[in-house]
Design a protein around this motif. Structure first.
Motif, PDB file in Angstrom:
ATOM      1  N   GLY A  58       0.819  -1.190   0.000  1.00 38.11           N
ATOM      2  CA  GLY A  58       0.000   0.000   0.000  1.00 38.11           C
ATOM      3  C   GLY A  58       0.856   1.244   0.000  1.00 38.11           C
ATOM      4  N   GLY A  59       0.180   2.395   0.123  1.00 34.94           N
ATOM      5  CA  GLY A  59       0.905   3.657   0.144  1.00 34.94           C
ATOM      6  C   GLY A  59       0.939   4.310  -1.213  1.00 34.94           C
ATOM      7  N   HIS A  60       1.717   5.378  -1.295  1.00 28.82           N
ATOM      8  CA  HIS A  60       1.729   6.202  -2.499  1.00 28.82           C
ATOM      9  C   HIS A  60       2.836   5.834  -3.473  1.00 28.82           C
ATOM     10  CE1 HIS A  60       4.705   7.884   0.161  1.00 28.82           C
ATOM     11  NE2 HIS A  60       5.161   8.670  -0.777  1.00 28.82           N
ATOM     12  N   CYS A  61       3.670   4.815  -3.150  1.00 25.44           N
ATOM     13  CA  CYS A  61       4.811   4.512  -4.009  1.00 25.44           C
ATOM     14  C   CYS A  61       4.837   3.072  -4.517  1.00 25.44           C
ATOM     15  CB  CYS A  61       6.121   4.808  -3.261  1.00 25.44           C
ATOM     16  SG  CYS A  61       6.494   6.564  -3.087  1.00 25.44           S
ATOM     17  N   LEU A  62       5.019   2.122  -3.616  1.00 20.11           N
ATOM     18  CA  LEU A  62       5.282   0.743  -4.038  1.00 20.11           C
ATOM     19  C   LEU A  62       4.201   0.148  -4.929  1.00 20.11           C
ATOM     20  CD1 LEU A  62       6.974  -0.967  -0.960  1.00 20.11           C
ATOM     21  CD2 LEU A  62       7.992   0.253  -2.868  1.00 20.11           C
ATOM     22  N   PRO A  63       2.906   0.351  -4.659  1.00 17.07           N
ATOM     23  CA  PRO A  63       1.910  -0.247  -5.542  1.00 17.07           C
ATOM     24  C   PRO A  63       1.741   0.514  -6.855  1.00 17.07           C
ATOM     25  CG  PRO A  63       1.004   0.293  -3.363  1.00 17.07           C
ATOM     26  CD  PRO A  63       2.286   1.028  -3.516  1.00 17.07           C
ATOM     27  N   VAL A  64       2.328   1.700  -6.939  1.00 20.31           N
ATOM     28  CA  VAL A  64       2.078   2.586  -8.072  1.00 20.31           C
ATOM     29  C   VAL A  64       3.279   2.685  -9.014  1.00 20.31           C
ATOM     30  CG1 VAL A  64       1.543   4.976  -8.730  1.00 20.31           C
ATOM     31  CG2 VAL A  64       0.409   3.938  -6.745  1.00 20.31           C
ATOM     32  N   ASP A  65       4.458   2.908  -8.448  1.00 22.42           N
ATOM     33  CA  ASP A  65       5.628   3.242  -9.246  1.00 22.42           C
ATOM     34  C   ASP A  65       5.976   2.226 -10.333  1.00 22.42           C
ATOM     35  OD1 ASP A  65       5.617   5.326  -7.543  1.00 22.42           O
ATOM     36  OD2 ASP A  65       7.533   4.913  -6.588  1.00 22.42           O
ATOM     37  N   PRO A  66       5.924   0.912 -10.070  1.00 26.59           N
ATOM     38  CA  PRO A  66       6.273  -0.035 -11.138  1.00 26.59           C
ATOM     39  C   PRO A  66       5.426   0.131 -12.383  1.00 26.59           C
ATOM     40  CG  PRO A  66       6.233  -1.153  -9.024  1.00 26.59           C
ATOM     41  CD  PRO A  66       5.669   0.220  -8.792  1.00 26.59           C
ATOM     42  N   PHE A  67       4.153   0.493 -12.199  1.00 24.37           N
ATOM     43  CA  PHE A  67       3.263   0.623 -13.353  1.00 24.37           C
ATOM     44  C   PHE A  67       3.600   1.868 -14.180  1.00 24.37           C
ATOM     45  CE2 PHE A  67       0.905  -2.049 -10.385  1.00 24.37           C
ATOM     46  CZ  PHE A  67       0.520  -3.083 -11.218  1.00 24.37           C
ATOM     47  N   TYR A  68       4.182   2.877 -13.551  1.00 25.70           N
ATOM     48  CA  TYR A  68       4.624   4.048 -14.305  1.00 25.70           C
ATOM     49  C   TYR A  68       5.751   3.665 -15.268  1.00 25.70           C
ATOM     50  CZ  TYR A  68       1.887   7.869 -12.370  1.00 25.70           C
ATOM     51  OH  TYR A  68       0.861   8.725 -12.071  1.00 25.70           O
ATOM     52  N   LEU A  69       6.664   2.825 -14.800  1.00 32.87           N
ATOM     53  CA  LEU A  69       7.786   2.441 -15.655  1.00 32.87           C
ATOM     54  C   LEU A  69       7.359   1.451 -16.730  1.00 32.87           C
ATOM     55  CD1 LEU A  69      10.762   2.845 -16.195  1.00 32.87           C
ATOM     56  CD2 LEU A  69      11.241   0.912 -14.687  1.00 32.87           C
ATOM     57  N   THR A  70       6.520   0.478 -16.376  1.00 32.28           N
ATOM     58  CA  THR A  70       6.108  -0.503 -17.384  1.00 32.28           C
ATOM     59  C   THR A  70       5.291   0.165 -18.490  1.00 32.28           C
ATOM     60  OG1 THR A  70       4.147  -1.065 -16.052  1.00 32.28           O
ATOM     61  CG2 THR A  70       6.118  -2.406 -15.726  1.00 32.28           C
ATOM     62  N   TRP A  71       4.492   1.171 -18.114  1.00 31.98           N
ATOM     63  CA  TRP A  71       3.725   1.917 -19.121  1.00 31.98           C
ATOM     64  C   TRP A  71       4.657   2.672 -20.050  1.00 31.98           C
ATOM     65  CZ3 TRP A  71       3.306   7.169 -20.186  1.00 31.98           C
ATOM     66  CH2 TRP A  71       2.247   7.554 -20.998  1.00 31.98           C
TER      67      TRP A  71
END
Length: 416
Positions: free
Chosen positions: A255-268
């Motif tokens: 959870g949180g504002h980084c770990l669940p989100v950041d990987p998808f920014y790079l894969t996109w």
């Protein structure tokens, strides 16, 4: 020095207070009137900033919903959200809106720094063209621009803004030097990289490193469960190796504002370069599946006591994404509670940091009331100050998704 901070959440508010404590005049801007009112009243809504600290800088910090005062700042730092869409793709809507409004008030000579986590190229390809188009000012001739990723871990006290090295990537060397001078007033160490893209990717690497390793140990936890091996015992034993190993813990999901989100920014972003980052996407898939696995674990544990989920009284301990904070963004507890409710469970939760979950129409109940008559107590987030071992000993069934009972062998305790 006059510093503008745009976005007053877990990143922006501590940053604004730090600059004010360093003697700067701070213009703190947020579109949420409730946050502005709280700051004006000296009432902090962030664990990392006490109300006492906030009140102490009242003369240095001006909170407002208006962008206009930013015209007078020497530097403006953007700390706006960069979430995911419902389809798990980057949602830069809040950033675009902030840049559009900022572009209408910027003035020549200002330094603009983006701190929001995003994919490589955002600063150069989105921020700069939009500022130029709207303001008519040139970069870097009229405006200096840099990217400096936030490194805030809410609730942490050993590493804070002051003693965590600050990575900076300027659009030019002059932009970078100016950004380093800015952050040197509140950070003990600055680390300059060659470009905004390098700084943007640095942030993603830091969090993807954790995401991938957590996914690996989550997958091993599922396998160990089927093999009848205690994964917590294995992790503790492996951690005794003084080299070549770093322990990570399994859990109900990230959870949180980084770990669940950041990987998808790079894969996109990677797809624009004709590359599929399969390793990173697989890690994200595993971590996204953990709440579902945890619900199945709860269901099996109840089944072993001849009880179905439907009609059972289930108490959830902790709904924030991590212990010691009130942040529920991307918290796996939300998905677990939703799934249990869909299966007919009678749910209660206790969380001393989160008073209510409006989206689930639930409010936190006092601990004694939450535990009374519970068929199962499920630990999702281990907050400090709660004797979880004592609760586990007295519960009819205690499902431990955080490993606080490691080393305890009892028939009523089930661990992830």
């Amino acid at each position: 020095m006059v510093v503008g901070v745009l976005g007053l959440g877990y990143v922006g508010l501590p940053l604004a207070v730090a600059f004010a404590e360093a003697g700067a005049e701070v213009i703190a801007v947020d579109t949420d009137p409730a946050k502005v009112r709280a700051i004006r009243a000296g009432a902090s809504y962030i664990e990392d900033v006490s109300s006492l600290r906030l009140a102490a800088v009242a003369g240095q910090l001006t909170a407002t919903t208006s962008y206009s005062p930013l015209n007078h700042a020497e530097a403006v730092i953007l700390c706006v959200p960069t979430p995911l869409s419902v389809n798990r793709e980057p949602d830069l809507g809040p950033l675009r809106s902030a840049v559009t409004q900022l572009g209408q008030v910027v003035s020549p000579g200002q330094l603009i720094v983006l701190e929001s986590t995003t994919y490589p190229g955002t600063t150069r390809d989105l921020l700069v063209p939009e500022l130029t188009r709207i303001s008519g000012l040139r970069v870097p001739e009229d405006l200096n621009v840099a990217f400096s990723p936030e490194r805030i871990d809410p609730g942490r006290t050993d590493y804070t803004l002051a003693n965590t090295p600050k990575v900076i990537g300027g659009l030019t060397s002059a932009c970078g030097a100016r950004a380093r001078a800015l952050y040197a007033t509140v950070c003990a160490e600055t680390v300059e990289v060659s470009s905004p893209e390098a700084a943007e990717l640095t942030k993603l690497l830091e969090n993807i490193f954790r995401s991938v390793n957590i996914a690996m140990v989550n997958e091993l936890a599922i396998l160990a469960e089927r093999m009848g091996i205690d994964i917590w015992e294995v992790i503790d034993a492996a951690a005794t190796k003084p080299y070549g190993f770093m322990p990570f813990s399994p859990g109900p999901g990230m959870g949180g504002h980084c770990l669940p989100v950041d990987p998808f920014y790079l894969t996109w972003r990677a797809r624009e370069f004709h590359m599929s980052t399969e390793f990173i996407e697989l890690a994200g898939k595993i971590n996204q599946q953990m709440p579902t696995h945890c619900v199945e674990r709860i269901e099996l544990a109840l089944n072993d006591q001849s009880k179905p989920i439907r009609g059972s009284a289930i108490t959830v301990l902790g709904v924030a994404y991590k212990g010691g904070v009130a942040d529920v963004r991307e918290s796996p507890a939300i998905r677990i509670i939703e799934s249990l409710a869909q299966r007919g469970a009678r749910l209660r939760y206790h969380d001393p940091y989160v008073a209510s979950l409006a989206e689930l129409s639930l409010t936190s109940v006092p601990l004694p009331e939450a535990l009374a008559g519970a068929d199962a107590v499920v630990l999702i987030t281990a907050h400090p100050g709660i004797d979880h071992l004592a609760i586990a000993r007295d519960a009819a069934l205690f499902v431990d998704l955080r490993g606080v009972t490691r080393g305890v062998d009892a028939p009523n305790i089930v661990r992830l």
